[in-house]
Design an enzyme around this catalytic site. Sequence first.
Site, PDB file in Angstrom:
ATOM      1  CG  ASP A  15      54.576  22.908 -26.490  1.00 56.76           C
ATOM      2  OD1 ASP A  15      55.808  22.844 -26.637  1.00 56.76           O
ATOM      3  OD2 ASP A  15      54.034  23.799 -25.840  1.00 56.76           O
ATOM      4  CB  SER A  16      56.726  21.352 -22.817  1.00 61.36           C
ATOM      5  OG  SER A  16      56.708  22.717 -23.197  1.00 61.36           O
ATOM      6  CE1 TYR A  47      57.958  18.099 -21.535  1.00 59.91           C
ATOM      7  CE2 TYR A  47      58.465  17.820 -23.861  1.00 59.91           C
ATOM      8  CZ  TYR A  47      57.739  17.452 -22.751  1.00 59.91           C
ATOM      9  OH  TYR A  47      56.809  16.453 -22.847  1.00 59.91           O
ATOM     10  N   GLY A  48      62.422  23.054 -21.249  1.00 59.97           N
ATOM     11  CA  GLY A  48      63.654  23.793 -21.546  1.00 59.97           C
ATOM     12  C   GLY A  48      64.777  23.591 -20.558  1.00 59.97           C
ATOM     13  CB  CYS A  78      58.037  21.305 -28.121  1.00 57.92           C
ATOM     14  SG  CYS A  78      59.215  21.488 -26.774  1.00 57.92           S
ATOM     15  CG  ASN A  79      61.471  25.965 -31.172  1.00 60.66           C
ATOM     16  OD1 ASN A  79      62.070  26.147 -32.212  1.00 60.66           O
ATOM     17  ND2 ASN A  79      60.265  26.465 -30.957  1.00 60.66           N
ATOM     18  CB  THR A  80      62.944  22.074 -25.729  1.00 61.74           C
ATOM     19  OG1 THR A  80      62.956  23.458 -25.387  1.00 61.74           O
ATOM     20  CG2 THR A  80      63.927  21.337 -24.842  1.00 61.74           C
ATOM     21  CD  GLU A 157      53.088  27.095 -20.001  1.00 66.01           C
ATOM     22  OE1 GLU A 157      52.671  26.515 -18.988  1.00 66.01           O
ATOM     23  OE2 GLU A 157      53.302  26.512 -21.080  1.00 66.01           O
ATOM     24  CB  CYS A 189      60.473  29.158 -27.422  1.00 68.32           C
ATOM     25  SG  CYS A 189      59.310  28.559 -26.170  1.00 68.32           S
ATOM     26  CB  THR A 190      55.823  26.698 -29.871  1.00 69.16           C
ATOM     27  OG1 THR A 190      56.006  25.900 -28.696  1.00 69.16           O
ATOM     28  CG2 THR A 190      56.392  25.966 -31.073  1.00 69.16           C
ATOM     29  CG  HIS A 191      55.469  29.026 -24.513  1.00 70.93           C
ATOM     30  ND1 HIS A 191      55.979  27.778 -24.716  1.00 70.93           N
ATOM     31  CD2 HIS A 191      54.567  28.910 -23.503  1.00 70.93           C
ATOM     32  CE1 HIS A 191      55.421  26.930 -23.866  1.00 70.93           C
ATOM     33  NE2 HIS A 191      54.557  27.594 -23.116  1.00 70.93           N
TER      34      HIS A 191
END
Length: 275
Positions: A15-16, A47-48, A78-80, A157, A189-191
């Site tokens: 992931d980012s 990354y978004g 990571c979705n992006t 984050e 989004c994985t967050h």
Amino acid sequence: MSLESRKTAPVGVFDSGVGGLTVAREISRQLPDENIVYFGDTARVPYGSKSQKTIIRFSEQIIRFLKTKQVKAIVIACNTASALALDAVRDEFHIPIMGVVIPGARAAVEATRNNKVGVVGTDATVQSGMYTKIIHEMNPEITVIEKACPLFVPLVEEGFKEHVVTQEIIEYYLESMRNTDIDAMILGCTHYPLLRSKIRAYLGDRIQIVNPAYETAMDLKRLLQEQNMANDGTTEQHSRYEFYVSDAAEKFTRFANTVMPFDVPVTNVVNIEEY
């Protein structure tokens, strides 16, 4: 790679930054015998807001690094990167690679009763239109409403999950979504699963929340079983988890310990630009 070593080989997850830990957490829950090598690109997050070309390059570097760890399959957590790089890297590398977009889209298609689905994600994910495209391939009748929520990632984050400002941002972004008649919404989004309880409380019970992290873990389980690569846990060792980042290892470790269901003792820094 022999069949036995292929079964015990780890799964690569990247992931980012820290968001992909929600996917790693689900994999550890649903596939407790699997070993995991996790990479968070903390030096280059987020990354978004980056271009497709850049995200493909970053993804290629990370996959080359994960391959040095003898991984048997890779999950782009990571979705992006799933939206913008999955097709490119699948063509390039001879290893099963899966993203989080298709599992999440499929779950939403199955969940909706009135054919109206919402998607929240980063700017890049929403601009890619990937969720709408994939949902329409599965069911062209479904109306998809996508909404970019770029501030969710830094709030997570920076550890602002419980802060009043997060509640205000959720209301700011999702008020328009709450006023539609969607009955399912993808956390694209994985967050975002780390804000799931707050998002759910704001949206109410009428809207079913789809967590692609869980769906991805279940897809991975099927993939490993189909390809005869599932770790059946017959070796004596406990599952091993290794964590790597491109920067700020201590901060990552602290955060990982609030997400993962076990202690993350150490995170190693990798110069990802070398790959």
